[in-house]
Design a protein around this motif. Structure first.
Motif, PDB file in Angstrom:
ATOM      1  N   GLU A 191       0.810  -1.207   0.000  1.00 45.97           N
ATOM      2  CA  GLU A 191       0.000   0.000   0.000  1.00 45.97           C
ATOM      3  C   GLU A 191       0.846   1.261   0.000  1.00 45.97           C
ATOM      4  O   GLU A 191       0.382   2.333  -0.393  1.00 45.97           O
ATOM      5  CB  GLU A 191      -0.931   0.007   1.215  1.00 45.97           C
ATOM      6  CG  GLU A 191      -1.996  -1.083   1.187  1.00 45.97           C
ATOM      7  CD  GLU A 191      -2.899  -1.025   2.402  1.00 45.97           C
ATOM      8  OE1 GLU A 191      -2.633  -0.159   3.271  1.00 45.97           O
ATOM      9  OE2 GLU A 191      -3.833  -1.819   2.487  1.00 45.97           O
ATOM     10  N   ALA A 192       2.106   1.137   0.441  1.00 47.04           N
ATOM     11  CA  ALA A 192       2.978   2.304   0.519  1.00 47.04           C
ATOM     12  C   ALA A 192       3.307   2.865  -0.856  1.00 47.04           C
ATOM     13  O   ALA A 192       3.687   4.040  -0.972  1.00 47.04           O
ATOM     14  CB  ALA A 192       4.264   1.945   1.262  1.00 47.04           C
ATOM     15  N   THR A 193       3.176   2.058  -1.896  1.00 44.43           N
ATOM     16  CA  THR A 193       3.505   2.516  -3.248  1.00 44.43           C
ATOM     17  C   THR A 193       2.298   2.526  -4.177  1.00 44.43           C
ATOM     18  O   THR A 193       2.398   3.013  -5.304  1.00 44.43           O
ATOM     19  CB  THR A 193       4.591   1.616  -3.861  1.00 44.43           C
ATOM     20  OG1 THR A 193       4.145   0.255  -3.862  1.00 44.43           O
ATOM     21  CG2 THR A 193       5.877   1.715  -3.052  1.00 44.43           C
ATOM     22  N   ARG A 194       1.177   1.983  -3.735  1.00 43.90           N
ATOM     23  CA  ARG A 194      -0.014   1.952  -4.585  1.00 43.90           C
ATOM     24  C   ARG A 194      -0.643   3.333  -4.691  1.00 43.90           C
ATOM     25  O   ARG A 194      -0.789   4.039  -3.688  1.00 43.90           O
ATOM     26  CB  ARG A 194      -1.054   0.982  -4.034  1.00 43.90           C
ATOM     27  CG  ARG A 194      -0.701  -0.483  -4.169  1.00 43.90           C
ATOM     28  CD  ARG A 194      -1.731  -1.339  -3.452  1.00 43.90           C
ATOM     29  NE  ARG A 194      -3.058  -1.225  -4.045  1.00 43.90           N
ATOM     30  CZ  ARG A 194      -4.160  -1.692  -3.471  1.00 43.90           C
ATOM     31  NH1 ARG A 194      -4.103  -2.254  -2.269  1.00 43.90           N
ATOM     32  NH2 ARG A 194      -5.314  -1.572  -4.075  1.00 43.90           N
ATOM     33  N   PRO A 195      -1.023   3.766  -5.899  1.00 48.55           N
ATOM     34  CA  PRO A 195      -1.748   5.040  -6.012  1.00 48.55           C
ATOM     35  C   PRO A 195      -3.107   4.927  -5.334  1.00 48.55           C
ATOM     36  O   PRO A 195      -3.693   3.845  -5.245  1.00 48.55           O
ATOM     37  CB  PRO A 195      -1.873   5.234  -7.526  1.00 48.55           C
ATOM     38  CG  PRO A 195      -1.733   3.867  -8.109  1.00 48.55           C
ATOM     39  CD  PRO A 195      -0.822   3.102  -7.203  1.00 48.55           C
ATOM     40  N   LEU A 196      -3.612   6.056  -4.864  1.00 50.51           N
ATOM     41  CA  LEU A 196      -4.855   6.091  -4.100  1.00 50.51           C
ATOM     42  C   LEU A 196      -5.907   6.890  -4.859  1.00 50.51           C
ATOM     43  O   LEU A 196      -5.649   8.010  -5.307  1.00 50.51           O
ATOM     44  CB  LEU A 196      -4.611   6.732  -2.737  1.00 50.51           C
ATOM     45  CG  LEU A 196      -5.836   7.010  -1.850  1.00 50.51           C
ATOM     46  CD1 LEU A 196      -6.535   5.711  -1.458  1.00 50.51           C
ATOM     47  CD2 LEU A 196      -5.422   7.790  -0.606  1.00 50.51           C
ATOM     48  N   ALA A 197      -7.090   6.303  -5.024  1.00 53.37           N
ATOM     49  CA  ALA A 197      -8.227   6.988  -5.637  1.00 53.37           C
ATOM     50  C   ALA A 197      -9.331   7.131  -4.607  1.00 53.37           C
ATOM     51  O   ALA A 197      -9.720   6.153  -3.964  1.00 53.37           O
ATOM     52  CB  ALA A 197      -8.737   6.212  -6.853  1.00 53.37           C
TER      53      ALA A 197
END
Length: 312
Positions: free
Chosen positions: A55-61
């Motif tokens: 989650e530290a590198t996943r983009p957030l929508a």
């Protein structure tokens, strides 16, 4: 020391019925972390919360619209400005728009009430929401008008704008199988190799498989082999980019012969090599490779077949 860069943040908003839910679903399929209808009071807390692992590198929508608790467009614009000024994070806004007449048609077809017109015609709620959201539309870096879009058109648009072209490839499987042992249930394309001559009827080749050079040479010697298999390969290479554009996560291409041990195995192996040369990464599965050869499954040899084999 390299400065830490926070994951990308996309605020997804727009008119009710324009397609926000579809957009968020596609983003989730693309590997984004997705949160929908978040109360604005929790937005900063969500962004500030430390992410762990992937989650530290996943983009957030984050999906926000007129139904969100505490929704105030001016306040949201202010929050976006503050996030950008804080630095370290790429913050953008996507606004999903649609013409009023089309929105009325969609609400009529789905028999849903507009969230801002529970006791009024949908047109009233649409007009009220459009006026409320106008400042956000002007502010947004990305605007998608879905008036003339099908659901599939919208999905493709989102993939083109926000997909990672390096990782957005479907999982590709090349499968060989025997028709006598049942069709594969999950195949997207099925090619029947039973028009090629059958090594099963050559006693020397029967115990082997399509991975053996002698069996492969026997199949390749069929006059119909090279032209037909080359055309199949070209068809597959033409279709794979279209499957990707459609957003398919899995593509299974199956090659069948009678028993699933000779012709289908060889052709599947060849096609997989061709696809790898073209830059694809297929997984190859031979479903019936270890099945015992049985005349009962293969049927009777053709009348013209000799001990050395023949066309079927």
């Amino acid at each position: 020391m390299t400065e830490k860069t926070e994951p990308r943040l996309l605020l997804v908003t727009g008119l009710s019925g324009a397609g926000k839910s579809t957009v968020l679903k596609v983003l989730e399929d693309l590997g984004w972390e997705v949160v929908d209808n978040l109360p604005l009071s929790l937005l900063e807390a969500l962004i500030a919360a430390p992410a762990k692992g992937s989650e530290a590198t996943r983009p957030l929508a984050v999906g926000i619209d007129s139904r969100s608790r505490g929704f105030k467009p001016a306040g949201l614009v202010k929050q976006i400005k503050a996030l950008r000024e804080a630095g370290g994070r790429d913050v953008q806004t996507l606004f999903i728009d649609c013409a009023g007449a089309e929105l009325e048609r969609r609400f009529s077809e789905t028999r849903r009430r507009h969230p801002l017109a529970e006791d009024r015609p949908a047109a009233d709620g649409i007009a009220r929401e459009r006026e409320m959201m106008e400042s956000l539309r002007r502010w947004a870096e990305h605007v998608i008008d879905t008036t003339n879009y099908s659901s599939n058109d919208l999905q493709q648009e989102v993939r083109q704008r926000f997909g990672d072209t390096d990782t957005d490839e479907p999982v590709l499987t090349i499968l060989s199988f025997g028709f006598a042992r049942g069709l594969p249930r999950n195949a997207d394309l099925v090619f029947d190799m039973r028009y090629l001559r059958n090594p099963h009827w050559d006693p020397k080749l029967r115990p082997g498989t399509g991975l053996d050079p002698e069996v492969a040479a026997y199949v390749i010697a069929d006059p119909a082999y090279e032209d037909s298999v080359a055309q199949i390969e070209q068809l597959i290479l033409t279709l794979l980019p279209r499957y990707r554009a459609e957003g398919k996560s899995y593509v299974t291409i199956a090659f069948g012969c009678t028993g699933g041990r000779h012709r289908s195995v060889h052709v599947a192996d060849r096609v997989a090599r061709t696809l790898r040369t073209a830059g694809h990464e297929p997984t190859v599965t031979h479903r019936n490779l270890d099945s015992a050869p049985q005349d009962g499954l293969e049927g009777k040899p053709p009348p013209t077949a000799s001990a050395s084999g023949g066309n079927i």
